[in-house]
Design an enzyme around this catalytic site. Sequence first.
Site, PDB file in Angstrom:
ATOM      1  N   TRP A 150       0.801  -1.218   0.000  1.00  0.00           N
ATOM      2  CA  TRP A 150       0.000   0.000   0.000  1.00  0.00           C
ATOM      3  C   TRP A 150       0.836   1.272   0.000  1.00  0.00           C
ATOM      4  CZ3 TRP A 150       1.667   2.708   4.093  1.00  0.00           C
ATOM      5  CH2 TRP A 150       2.137   2.013   5.208  1.00  0.00           C
ATOM      6  N   ASN A 151       2.133   1.198   0.331  1.00  0.00           N
ATOM      7  CA  ASN A 151       2.878   2.450   0.507  1.00  0.00           C
ATOM      8  C   ASN A 151       3.240   3.135  -0.806  1.00  0.00           C
ATOM      9  OD1 ASN A 151       4.665   0.316   0.042  1.00  0.00           O
ATOM     10  ND2 ASN A 151       6.320   1.237   1.236  1.00  0.00           N
ATOM     11  N   LYS A 174      -2.442  -8.784  -7.410  1.00  0.00           N
ATOM     12  CA  LYS A 174      -3.251  -8.614  -6.213  1.00  0.00           C
ATOM     13  C   LYS A 174      -2.734  -7.368  -5.478  1.00  0.00           C
ATOM     14  CE  LYS A 174      -4.973  -8.884  -2.082  1.00  0.00           C
ATOM     15  NZ  LYS A 174      -4.819  -7.682  -1.231  1.00  0.00           N
ATOM     16  N   GLU A 249      10.625  -8.613  -1.569  1.00  0.00           N
ATOM     17  CA  GLU A 249      11.214  -7.335  -1.174  1.00  0.00           C
ATOM     18  C   GLU A 249      10.560  -6.975   0.135  1.00  0.00           C
ATOM     19  OE1 GLU A 249      12.108  -4.080  -0.170  1.00  0.00           O
ATOM     20  OE2 GLU A 249      11.040  -3.112  -1.823  1.00  0.00           O
TER      21      GLU A 249
END
Length: 482
Positions: A150-151, A174, A249
């Site tokens: 989300w960032n 997704k 990551e």
Amino acid sequence: MQQTTMNYLWINGEKFDVPETIDVINPATGQVIDQVPNGGEKETKLAIDAAYRAFKPWAKLSPNRRASYLLAWADNLLENREKLARLLTEEQGKPLTESLDEIEGSAQFIKWYAEEGKRVYGDVIAGASENQRISVIKQPVGVCGLITPWNFPGAMVARKVAPALAAGCTVILKPAAETPRTAIAMFEQLMKTGLPDGAANLVTGRASVIGDTMFRDQRVRKISFKGSTQVGKQLMKRAADQVKRISLELGGNAPVIVFPDANIDLAAEAIVGNKFENCGQMCNGINIIFAHEEIREVLTEKIAALVNRLKVGIGTDNVQLGPLINESSLNNVERLLRDAKEKGARVLTGGKRIKSAAHMNGYFFAPTVVSDVTLDMKLTQEEIFGPVAPILSFREEQEVLEFTENSPYGLAAYFFTRDVNRVYRMAEQLDAGMIGINSTQLSVPQAPFGGIKESGMGREGGHYGLEEFLELKYISLTLENE
């Protein structure tokens, strides 16, 4: 609640809707602004079916043909940059200037991979006998499941989808449940290019259901995930069941080290720019500031002065800092600060939630600088992921080298110095996958982005990122004797 027309999935080139939805919340107001489909196992299987059918035809296309779709996608994003940036800011909270840069950067990343996909080269190797001819070719992995955070909801779509498609893979994306609308809007621009049906699919919903479906299906040959280390470890275990390829990551605990010979003004500005970008919610963001004891006081004063000038508020209101993503993030920042203060740290500026009328319902935390920090504080051991800058003092290089060696993380490290000998000495010894020297900017399309140890495996960016979506095939031909 603001309604939009983007409440759909993309499966096999078509809009796909489901009756159950999940809420999307604006972190600046705490209000529900929209709903998106809560796709589940059924929808994920349909997306996998579509990607599997599309894989061979897509892989057979020439790199130039695949590039044409990617270049058109990038152009579409730039054409709709303002609209996309506002959408991103509304659901993620970051300042509009950062969102505009993110959409611009996404387009540049896509363009770079459109061209890099044309440069997938193999090898010709001398045979072991006079009749043997050896060649090595590279082929796309297959269907890939891509899970984004989300960032950076725009950049991460581009950083995963573009190299996968350029390599000849097909994908199921997704996006994070907190920020799904940016991905949906970007996919709409991708579909406008006339991309072949099934080459790229998008399913929104709960990660546990969608991810589990992708891991169980043998047709999904690779999973690429960006998120927390805790979740990444769970995914590694799941990948082992099928020896499924996986790229991760994950979290970080990036230090920045400022030596006494550094340009202190440059260092202070670069540190504040990195530390408080996206309200401190960056995996490669600075987590700890190591200031040499000779310049600790002056560096701390400069950093605190810069931080005091940061304006916090709703991202569309010409601010430098938006909200954290949710209440849980606020609680975590408060927990880390509470532990630090109990162990002797001093808050020089900030250190609390912002509760003025304009910020009352959002997840705002004042930009914070903390001094007298020690390595036994949770603030230095855990990823903060918030607008808090802890400053430690050090005397010898070995102190910070040992910190990176002992840390379970190894994503990024930064340092500032004018000593060329120290440049090479520190760059080669710091235990991290990325090193920034006299700058805190690392993310560019042509360079490999990623970490070591518990910060992940695999790389995004550069030709290294393309390799993540390619398999090697060794071909041995034995000629008949004449």
